[in-house]
Design a protein around this motif. Structure first.
Motif, PDB file in Angstrom:
ATOM      1  N   LYS A  79       0.863  -1.194   0.066  1.00  0.00           N
ATOM      2  CA  LYS A  79      -0.056   0.090   0.118  1.00  0.00           C
ATOM      3  C   LYS A  79       0.863   1.320  -0.020  1.00  0.00           C
ATOM      4  O   LYS A  79       0.643   2.181  -0.770  1.00  0.00           O
ATOM      5  N   ARG A  80       1.815   1.433   0.678  1.00  0.00           N
ATOM      6  CA  ARG A  80       2.949   2.512   0.746  1.00  0.00           C
ATOM      7  C   ARG A  80       3.452   2.548  -0.530  1.00  0.00           C
ATOM      8  O   ARG A  80       3.682   3.734  -1.167  1.00  0.00           O
ATOM      9  N   ASP A  81       4.071   1.598  -1.263  1.00  0.00           N
ATOM     10  CA  ASP A  81       4.426   1.725  -2.531  1.00  0.00           C
ATOM     11  C   ASP A  81       3.723   2.105  -3.549  1.00  0.00           C
ATOM     12  O   ASP A  81       3.984   2.801  -4.182  1.00  0.00           O
ATOM     13  N   HIS A  82       2.634   1.640  -3.499  1.00  0.00           N
ATOM     14  CA  HIS A  82       1.471   2.041  -4.470  1.00  0.00           C
ATOM     15  C   HIS A  82       0.987   3.790  -4.398  1.00  0.00           C
ATOM     16  O   HIS A  82       0.989   4.339  -5.197  1.00  0.00           O
ATOM     17  N   ALA A  83       0.819   3.996  -3.128  1.00  0.00           N
ATOM     18  CA  ALA A  83       0.752   5.453  -2.877  1.00  0.00           C
ATOM     19  C   ALA A  83       1.773   6.220  -3.342  1.00  0.00           C
ATOM     20  O   ALA A  83       1.827   7.535  -3.944  1.00  0.00           O
ATOM     21  N   GLN A  84       3.146   5.863  -2.725  1.00  0.00           N
ATOM     22  CA  GLN A  84       4.249   6.635  -3.310  1.00  0.00           C
ATOM     23  C   GLN A  84       4.337   6.649  -4.855  1.00  0.00           C
ATOM     24  O   GLN A  84       4.839   7.682  -5.381  1.00  0.00           O
ATOM     25  N   ALA A  85       4.187   5.511  -5.524  1.00  0.00           N
ATOM     26  CA  ALA A  85       4.246   5.500  -7.017  1.00  0.00           C
ATOM     27  C   ALA A  85       3.188   6.614  -7.780  1.00  0.00           C
ATOM     28  O   ALA A  85       3.654   7.212  -8.684  1.00  0.00           O
ATOM     29  N   ARG A  86       2.092   6.881  -7.132  1.00  0.00           N
ATOM     30  CA  ARG A  86       1.089   7.856  -7.366  1.00  0.00           C
ATOM     31  C   ARG A  86       1.657   9.189  -7.401  1.00  0.00           C
ATOM     32  O   ARG A  86       1.550   9.975  -8.313  1.00  0.00           O
ATOM     33  N   TYR A  87       2.008   9.242  -6.186  1.00  0.00           N
ATOM     34  CA  TYR A  87       2.744  10.742  -6.039  1.00  0.00           C
ATOM     35  C   TYR A  87       3.842  11.004  -6.838  1.00  0.00           C
ATOM     36  O   TYR A  87       3.903  12.170  -7.564  1.00  0.00           O
ATOM     37  N   GLU A  88       4.788  10.104  -7.073  1.00  0.00           N
ATOM     38  CA  GLU A  88       5.953  10.224  -7.901  1.00  0.00           C
ATOM     39  C   GLU A  88       5.423  10.527  -9.375  1.00  0.00           C
ATOM     40  O   GLU A  88       5.927  11.463 -10.239  1.00  0.00           O
ATOM     41  N   TYR A  89       4.081   9.710  -9.844  1.00  0.00           N
ATOM     42  CA  TYR A  89       3.690  10.160 -11.217  1.00  0.00           C
ATOM     43  C   TYR A  89       3.443  11.478 -11.456  1.00  0.00           C
ATOM     44  O   TYR A  89       3.741  12.268 -12.448  1.00  0.00           O
ATOM     45  N   LEU A  90       2.446  11.943 -10.387  1.00  0.00           N
ATOM     46  CA  LEU A  90       2.053  13.509 -10.636  1.00  0.00           C
ATOM     47  C   LEU A  90       3.331  14.377 -10.558  1.00  0.00           C
ATOM     48  O   LEU A  90       3.072  15.424 -11.262  1.00  0.00           O
ATOM     49  N   LEU A  91       4.220  14.071  -9.709  1.00  0.00           N
ATOM     50  CA  LEU A  91       5.398  14.963  -9.857  1.00  0.00           C
ATOM     51  C   LEU A  91       6.231  14.957 -10.928  1.00  0.00           C
ATOM     52  O   LEU A  91       6.636  16.147 -11.520  1.00  0.00           O
ATOM     53  N   ASN A  92       6.387  13.604 -11.703  1.00  0.00           N
ATOM     54  CA  ASN A  92       7.114  13.521 -12.874  1.00  0.00           C
ATOM     55  C   ASN A  92       6.319  14.465 -13.764  1.00  0.00           C
ATOM     56  O   ASN A  92       7.046  14.894 -14.869  1.00  0.00           O
ATOM     57  N   ARG A  93       5.067  14.231 -14.176  1.00  0.00           N
ATOM     58  CA  ARG A  93       4.326  15.154 -14.881  1.00  0.00           C
ATOM     59  C   ARG A  93       4.877  16.557 -14.804  1.00  0.00           C
ATOM     60  O   ARG A  93       4.890  17.186 -15.816  1.00  0.00           O
ATOM     61  N   LEU A  94       4.724  17.213 -13.741  1.00  0.00           N
ATOM     62  CA  LEU A  94       5.097  18.574 -13.805  1.00  0.00           C
ATOM     63  C   LEU A  94       6.808  18.798 -13.980  1.00  0.00           C
ATOM     64  O   LEU A  94       7.133  19.656 -14.679  1.00  0.00           O
ATOM     65  N   LYS A  95       7.660  17.990 -13.802  1.00  0.00           N
ATOM     66  CA  LYS A  95       8.991  17.990 -13.976  1.00  0.00           C
ATOM     67  C   LYS A  95       9.365  17.831 -15.420  1.00  0.00           C
ATOM     68  O   LYS A  95      10.098  18.564 -15.799  1.00  0.00           O
ATOM     69  N   LEU A  96       8.464  17.128 -16.240  1.00  0.00           N
ATOM     70  CA  LEU A  96       8.763  16.875 -17.440  1.00  0.00           C
ATOM     71  C   LEU A  96       8.115  18.376 -18.138  1.00  0.00           C
ATOM     72  O   LEU A  96       8.930  18.857 -19.113  1.00  0.00           O
ATOM     73  N   ALA A  97       7.137  19.174 -17.872  1.00  0.00           N
ATOM     74  CA  ALA A  97       6.724  20.343 -18.181  1.00  0.00           C
ATOM     75  C   ALA A  97       7.710  21.466 -17.762  1.00  0.00           C
ATOM     76  O   ALA A  97       7.967  22.259 -18.712  1.00  0.00           O
ATOM     77  N   GLN A  98       8.435  21.268 -16.669  1.00  0.00           N
ATOM     78  CA  GLN A  98       9.348  22.167 -16.251  1.00  0.00           C
ATOM     79  C   GLN A  98      10.459  21.977 -17.216  1.00  0.00           C
ATOM     80  O   GLN A  98      11.243  23.204 -17.818  1.00  0.00           O
ATOM     81  N   ALA A  99      11.018  20.877 -17.573  1.00  0.00           N
ATOM     82  CA  ALA A  99      12.231  20.661 -18.458  1.00  0.00           C
ATOM     83  C   ALA A  99      11.824  21.216 -19.850  1.00  0.00           C
ATOM     84  O   ALA A  99      12.668  21.720 -20.644  1.00  0.00           O
ATOM     85  N   ALA A 100      10.441  21.291 -20.327  1.00  0.00           N
ATOM     86  CA  ALA A 100      10.257  21.722 -21.704  1.00  0.00           C
ATOM     87  C   ALA A 100      10.030  23.349 -21.709  1.00  0.00           C
ATOM     88  O   ALA A 100       9.737  23.702 -22.758  1.00  0.00           O
ATOM     89  N   GLY A 101       9.993  23.733 -20.485  1.00  0.00           N
ATOM     90  CA  GLY A 101       9.663  25.251 -20.260  1.00  0.00           C
ATOM     91  C   GLY A 101       8.272  25.619 -20.350  1.00  0.00           C
ATOM     92  O   GLY A 101       8.108  26.628 -20.679  1.00  0.00           O
ATOM     93  N   THR A 102       7.273  24.738 -20.351  1.00  0.00           N
ATOM     94  CA  THR A 102       5.979  24.953 -20.427  1.00  0.00           C
ATOM     95  C   THR A 102       5.174  25.034 -19.285  1.00  0.00           C
ATOM     96  O   THR A 102       4.081  25.292 -19.418  1.00  0.00           O
TER      97      THR A 102
END
Length: 445
Positions: free
Chosen positions: A408-431
């Protein structure tokens, strides 16, 4: 009748509490907007941008005339020791002299001033990119701190639930041992596992407190009640779904990279500005002098006004090799800035690739860990049934409980990391923008 009256009241109270809790929840956008006005790191960049904005005014001043006024007052003591002029004999006198000069200088040809002005415009442009990059960095840092608090909250809840489950198993083991139906081994296993779950809960609560302080460090506001992660939200792949377009966009639009490019241009202009020390300069000079002298032994005083107009040509010939040395220094610093640009380009490419890969794999990872949670729940139920039927001892049940809450902890952590990585991808693209934070907020409730 009493039960019929109290039940609706209880439901209304629960609904009001739920509404109050939802109304007071601090959203991700609330946290970001608080950070915009209180985060010291972002505010420092903001003030630096304003300071850099004054460079164009400073440089433009070099094109404008400069005026200065000098006032000099002296007292002269004059003594004639001997004179061949029979009119003036020996004697002594003291008289004042006032000298007032107003001079105006208008640059006509100044290569160094022109280079400095162009350099100032590039510096202002670079500061703008740095500020935008700091704004995107603030979005990511706020989101990371916010999601970290949510993950820490989940960890506390899971640790508490696991401790309570093990505590029930410990009570059962104690009761069975008293009744002669259990073993001392089961009791020791349950006691040891309960102690571990207590320790994990304490550690989880400490991490939660630290995570809340981390969010407060950015927002400047106390962290009370935050949103929670929805059980199900859309897992989408990046669009486009290939990494190469993202790498190209990042190479062109990443704000930190654009700031570095402006830094290279500033360094190139610095070479030209220092090299301008070899060029002549032409200034128009207008001055007016008023000299008021008192009486002297040779005659009466005088009051003379002098006005001069002229063009001054200054040709640098030799300054000990200073201009050559500073130009060489500027050239070397230009090469340094080019290497820093290449380093930033590689870092941005790595950031974009890592964020893309993590977002893509995150969709699969979240689904896989969700299935793992379901499988662990089934395994726990089967082992509990096996224990009741005598097929398993207590230890496999405790292990299954541990594995379930870990999943359960791993599942929750994976969802949080997924959301954060979406933001990091947009940051890398400058958008990256507030719209992306809104999209993350849609996964919260």
């Amino acid at each position: 009748m009493r039960g019929l009256k109290t039940a609706p009241l209880g439901m209304m109270a629960a609904a009001l509490l739920a509404l109050a809790g939802g109304a007071s929840a601090q959203t991700l956008l609330d946290s970001y907007r608080s950070a915009r006005v209180s985060d010291p790191r972002y505010k420092a960049v903001e003030f630096n941008t304003q300071a850099v904005g004054t460079l164009t005014d400073q440089a433009f001043a070099g094109f404008l005339p400069s005026a200065k006024f000098d006032l000099e007052r002296t007292s002269t003591r004059q003594k004639i020791i001997s004179s061949e002029n029979p009119i003036f004999g020996a004697g002594m006198t003291t008289f004042p002299t006032t000298n007032q000069t107003l001079s105006i200088t208008q640059p006509l040809f100044r290569v160094d001033v022109l280079r400095r002005f162009e350099q100032a415009k590039s510096s202002v442009k670079q500061a703008g990119y740095v500020l935008l990059a700091a704004e995107q960095d603030l979005m990511v840092r706020t989101a990371a701190a916010y999601l970290l608090v949510l993950a820490a909250n989940d960890a506390v809840a899971f640790a508490k639930a696991e401790r309570e489950a093990v505590a029930r198993a410990l009570e059962l083991a104690q009761e069975k041992l008293k009744m002669g139906l259990g073993t001392i081994t089961n009791l020791h296993d349950a006691t040891a596992r309960h102690a571990l779950t207590v320790a994990r809960e304490i550690e989880a609560r400490n991490k939660l407190a630290d995570a809340k302080q981390g969010l407060r460090e950015i927002t400047g506001q106390p962290t009370e009640q935050l949103q929670t992660l929805r059980e199900d939200f859309a897992l989408t792949l990046p669009e486009p779904a290939e990494v190469e377009p993202w790498l190209q966009i990042s190479a062109e639009q990443n704000l930190s990279l654009q700031a570095r490019r402006e830094g290279v241009e500033i360094a190139r202009q610095e070479i030209e500005r220092q090299r301008a020390g070899h060029f002549p300069s032409v200034n128009m000079v207008v001055s007016q002098n008023l000299k008021d002298s008192g009486s002297t032994l040779y005659g009466g005083g005088s009051n003379v006004r002098t006005t001069e107009f002229g063009v001054r040509l200054t040709v640098p010939i030799f300054e000990g090799g200073l201009t050559t040395a500073v130009t060489k220094e500027a050239a070397l610093r230009h090469q340094k800035s080019q290497e820093e640009l290449e380093q930033e380009r590689r870092a941005v490419e790595r950031q974009a690739r890592a964020a893309f890969d993590s977002t893509v794999s995150g969709t699969t990872l979240v689904k896989a860990l969700g299935q793992a949670v379901l499988a662990q729940q089934g395994a726990l139920g089967a082992k509990e049934q096996g224990q009741r039927s005598g097929l398993f001892t207590l230890l496999p049940v405790l292990d299954a409980q541990r594995d379930l809450y870990a999943a359960k902890r791993d599942h929750a952590q994976a969802r949080y990391e997924y959301l954060l990585n979406r933001l990091k991808l947009a940051q890398a693209a400058g958008t990256l923008s507030e719209q992306h934070l809104s999209e993350v907020s849609e996964a919260l409730q």
